[in-house]
Each structure stands twice: as structure tokens, then as C-alpha cells.
Design a protein around this motif. Structure first.
Motif, PDB file in Angstrom:
ATOM      1  N   TYR A   1      -4.729  -9.810  -8.607  1.00 59.85           N
ATOM      2  CA  TYR A   1      -4.319  -8.464  -8.986  1.00 59.85           C
ATOM      3  C   TYR A   1      -5.112  -7.374  -8.258  1.00 59.85           C
ATOM      4  N   GLU A   2      -6.121  -7.755  -7.463  1.00 66.18           N
ATOM      5  CA  GLU A   2      -6.868  -6.745  -6.711  1.00 66.18           C
ATOM      6  C   GLU A   2      -7.399  -7.364  -5.433  1.00 66.18           C
ATOM      7  N   TYR A   3      -7.265  -6.637  -4.324  1.00 59.05           N
ATOM      8  CA  TYR A   3      -7.701  -7.134  -3.027  1.00 59.05           C
ATOM      9  C   TYR A   3      -8.353  -5.999  -2.254  1.00 59.05           C
ATOM     10  N   ASP A   4      -9.443  -6.325  -1.577  1.00 61.12           N
ATOM     11  CA  ASP A   4     -10.145  -5.296  -0.823  1.00 61.12           C
ATOM     12  C   ASP A   4     -10.853  -5.949   0.354  1.00 61.12           C
ATOM     13  N   GLU A   5     -10.958  -5.239   1.442  1.00 59.76           N
ATOM     14  CA  GLU A   5     -11.706  -5.714   2.598  1.00 59.76           C
ATOM     15  C   GLU A   5     -12.251  -4.521   3.360  1.00 59.76           C
ATOM     16  N   GLY A   6     -13.306  -4.773   4.133  1.00 53.77           N
ATOM     17  CA  GLY A   6     -13.888  -3.690   4.903  1.00 53.77           C
ATOM     18  C   GLY A   6     -15.270  -4.046   5.415  1.00 53.77           C
ATOM     19  N   SER A   7     -15.820  -3.166   6.220  1.00 57.06           N
ATOM     20  CA  SER A   7     -17.144  -3.341   6.808  1.00 57.06           C
ATOM     21  C   SER A   7     -18.138  -2.413   6.131  1.00 57.06           C
ATOM     22  N   ALA A   8     -19.412  -2.778   6.220  1.00 57.36           N
ATOM     23  CA  ALA A   8     -20.452  -1.970   5.595  1.00 57.36           C
ATOM     24  C   ALA A   8     -21.723  -2.033   6.438  1.00 57.36           C
ATOM     25  N   PHE A   9     -22.501  -0.964   6.352  1.00 58.24           N
ATOM     26  CA  PHE A   9     -23.805  -0.900   6.999  1.00 58.24           C
ATOM     27  C   PHE A   9     -24.834  -0.513   5.948  1.00 58.24           C
TER      28      PHE A   9
END
Length: 224
Positions: free
Chosen positions: A168-176
Motif C-alpha cells: 500500500y506504500e512505495y518509495d525510492e530515492g537517494s540521500a546524502f
């Protein structure tokens, strides 16, 4: 998120107190050193001249190692490289990636992590090993995350009940992010190394799937 923030704040407080204690210990030791200590050179070969134990750091400045805990338990292999500047300081970088068969990782290491670091070592001689001692580090990290959250749906057909995970929830991404770490290190006379410790940091961009990164470390390595 509130619980994670409290845990992270607690870890950062403990690590900060450890670093402060190490600095105080070093300052006290320096205040009791001989008056000619200020004339010593900062280069490795000069500051340890005549000390056969510390010569290992000069002769074998490079080190490769693998984190056994992360590799075997989390299915997240982590390899690292260290370069010795002198008997107190070192720089390095760690690289880790997920080999989990799932497409997503619900942990702060994500699918990929690259983390350079700077370390301050407090080595001392031992009989069984060439050198051992605590270290503190400052680090930064780039992470890439894929996060998916599930909820369980229950269906009943007569006497049979089935449970189905539904995304029911999806997220992706980059972080520093920026962080700190502490640990304990052994270096044998045959140039094998063993390291126990951990690191934690906070991601600076608010859009990151996770607000922090962290890992425990038990590694084995070889200097050359």
C-alpha cells in the motif's frame, strides 16, 4: 518516525560522549608527555623511529576488509579500504549493496551505500597482537533506497482463513548524510586485522525514504 528519531538521538548522544571521552584521555596523555614531544615530526617514519611494533603501520599502509555481520546476516555485503596517514590518523571508504532476492529493502542501508570516512586511532602495544585500540570516526554517506510497506488483508471462505500481504506504500530515492562511528581494532604481527564497532548518521535531504543510515561492523581484513 518519532520512535526512530528518539533511537537515533540516543545513539548519537552515546557516540558523542565516547568521542569526548577519547579526546579527554588523549589530552591527558599528552599533558604528561616529555618536554621534547613537541619537536617530534608528524610523519609516520619519524614519529615512530626505533619502535618495531609501529613500523607495521609504515610498511603496510593499505588495508582491505569485509564486514562479516552485514554480509551474512543482512545479505548486504560491505567492503572497505583504509589508508594509514600516520600512527593516529587514517582515511578510507566503505561500499555496501544488497543481494536480497526481494526487489526492496526495508532497512536504513538501502540497496546501495557509499561512505568515505576519517578516523582517529588510539593504538597501544600488546603481547598477542602487534597493535590494538579504540577509534572514532567522522563519515558521510550516499545511499539509494527502495522501500515498500505492506498491510495484511484477511479473507475467510467457510472454515478457511487466508492472509494476504498487500502493498500500500512505495518509495525510492537517494540521500546524502553525515555521521559518526566508534569501534575497536586489532592488528596482528602478520598484518591481519579485526574490527568491531558501528556507525550512524542522519540524512540531510528531507525527501529521503529513511531519515538516517547505520550499521554494525565485525570485519576481517589484510594490510599490504
Amino acid at each position: 518516525m518519532v520512535h526512530r528519531s528518539k533511537v537515533l538521538s540516543g545513539l548519537l548522544s552515546i557516540l558523542s560522549l565516547t568521542i569526548a571521552g577519547a579526546f579527554v584521555q588523549t589530552a591527558y596523555a599528552q599533558s604528561n608527555s616529555s618536554s621534547n614531544s613537541s619537536s617530534q615530526s608528524t610523519s609516520l617514519s619519524t614519529s615512530i623511529k626505533g619502535d618495531a611494533v609501529y613500523e607495521l603501520l609504515d610498511q603496510k599502509r593499505h588495508e582491505f576488509k569485509i564486514n562479516l555481520l552485514s554480509t551474512t546476516i543482512n545479505l548486504h555485503p560491505e567492503i572497505a579500504y583504509d589508508y594509514t596517514i600516520n600512527q593516529d590518523l587514517a582515511v578510507g571508504s566503505r561500499l555496501s549493496f544488497s543481494i536480497n532476492r526481494d526487489d526492496y529493502d526495508n532497512n536504513a542501508l538501502g540497496k546501495f551505500l557509499l561512505s568515505p570516512y576519517f578516523r582517529w586511532h588510539f593504538y597501544k602495544e600488546t603481547k598477542g597482537n602487534a597493535l590494538r585500540g579504540f577509534f572514532v570516526e567522522a563519515n558521510m554517506a550516499y545511499t539509494y533506497n527502495k522501500v515498500v510497506t505492506y498491510e495484511i488483508h484477511q479473507t475467510t471462505d467457510g472454515l478457511d482463513t487466508e492472509f494476504h500481504p498487500v502493498r500500500y506504500e512505495y518509495d525510492e530515492g537517494s540521500a546524502f548524510g553525515l555521521g559518526i562511528g566508534v569501534g575497536y581494532k586489532w592488528i596482528t604481527r602478520r598484518a591481519w586485522t579485526f574490527e568491531l564497532g558501528g556507525y550512524v548518521g542522519r540524512n540531510l535531504n528531507s525527501s529521503a525514504p529513511f531519515g538516517y543510515y547505520s550499521n554494525y561492523v565485525f570485519s576481517i581484513g589484510k594490510r599490504f
